[in-house]
Design a protein around this motif. Structure first.
Motif, short mmCIF file in Angstrom:
data_model
loop_
_atom_site.label_atom_id
_atom_site.label_comp_id
_atom_site.label_asym_id
_atom_site.label_seq_id
_atom_site.Cartn_x
_atom_site.Cartn_y
_atom_site.Cartn_z
N ILE A 1 0.84 -1.20 0.00
CA ILE A 1 0.00 0.00 0.00
C ILE A 1 0.88 1.25 0.00
CG2 ILE A 1 -1.59 1.37 1.41
CD1 ILE A 1 -2.97 -1.19 2.19
N SER A 2 1.90 1.23 0.82
CA SER A 2 2.81 2.38 0.89
C SER A 2 3.50 2.61 -0.45
CB SER A 2 3.84 2.15 1.99
OG SER A 2 4.77 3.19 2.01
N ASN A 3 3.96 1.53 -1.07
CA ASN A 3 4.60 1.64 -2.39
C ASN A 3 3.63 2.17 -3.43
OD1 ASN A 3 6.98 0.66 -1.33
ND2 ASN A 3 6.64 -1.44 -2.04
N GLN A 4 2.39 1.72 -3.37
CA GLN A 4 1.39 2.19 -4.34
C GLN A 4 1.10 3.67 -4.12
OE1 GLN A 4 0.66 0.36 -6.78
NE2 GLN A 4 -1.21 1.15 -7.66
N ASN A 5 1.04 4.11 -2.87
CA ASN A 5 0.84 5.53 -2.58
C ASN A 5 2.00 6.35 -3.12
OD1 ASN A 5 -1.69 5.48 -1.34
ND2 ASN A 5 -0.82 5.05 0.66
#
Length: 158
Positions: free
Chosen positions: A120-124
């Motif tokens: 999720i962090s990488n996608q953000n």
């Protein structure tokens, strides 16, 4: 005091020099290069917009996966706690083995949940990066449009 005045004059000259030289395409002869860059930037904007849309559409899937992983990790931790309690209350070797397996499962569940949260962090980060790139390309497109307008205004009216 004189030095400050010289520095202020120099900086003013530099700022006006940069803005005057910022317009790369100045004459009608440059329209071919201008149109080529305009097309490239427009295509880049379309590509970045598509990538950004895909990234934003994938985000709910990542969030669902993270929620499911967290839920599974919590269930495994509770199961591990129950098995460990049985093993410590005199359950024997068999219960100790079950507790060990449950603890490994809980550990893997926690790792999966952490991995999902990292996704999720990488996608953000990816969405933020694409948004920044898109803003830069749109700004460049506006500059090219202004240059095109300037060149068209310089051409003789027919």
């Amino acid at each position: 005091m004189k030095n400050i005045i010289y520095i202020a004059c120099f900086l003013t000259l530099m700022v006006t020099g940069f803005t005057a030289s910022a317009q790369v395409y100045k004459s009608a002869d440059d329209t071919v290069k201008l149109n080529k860059e305009f097309t490239e930037v427009s295509n880049d904007i379309a590509s970045l917009t598509a990538k950004l849309t895909i990234a934003q559409n994938n985000m709910p899937g990542y969030k669902d996966k993270a929620n499911a992983s967290e839920s599974n990790a919590q269930d495994a931790a509770v199961n591990n706690s129950v098995q460990a309690d049985k093993a410590t209350k005199g359950g024997g070797v068999k219960e100790a083995r079950k507790a060990k397996r449950a603890s490994k499962k809980a550990f893997r569940g926690a790792k999966d949940a952490k991995s999902a949260n990292n996704d999720i962090s990488n996608q953000n980060d990816r969405i933020a990066s694409l948004t920044g790139e898109l803003a830069k390309k749109q700004e460049r497109l506006e500059q090219l449009t202004a240059m095109r307008t300037f060149i068209n205004d310089q051409l003789p009216k027919q």
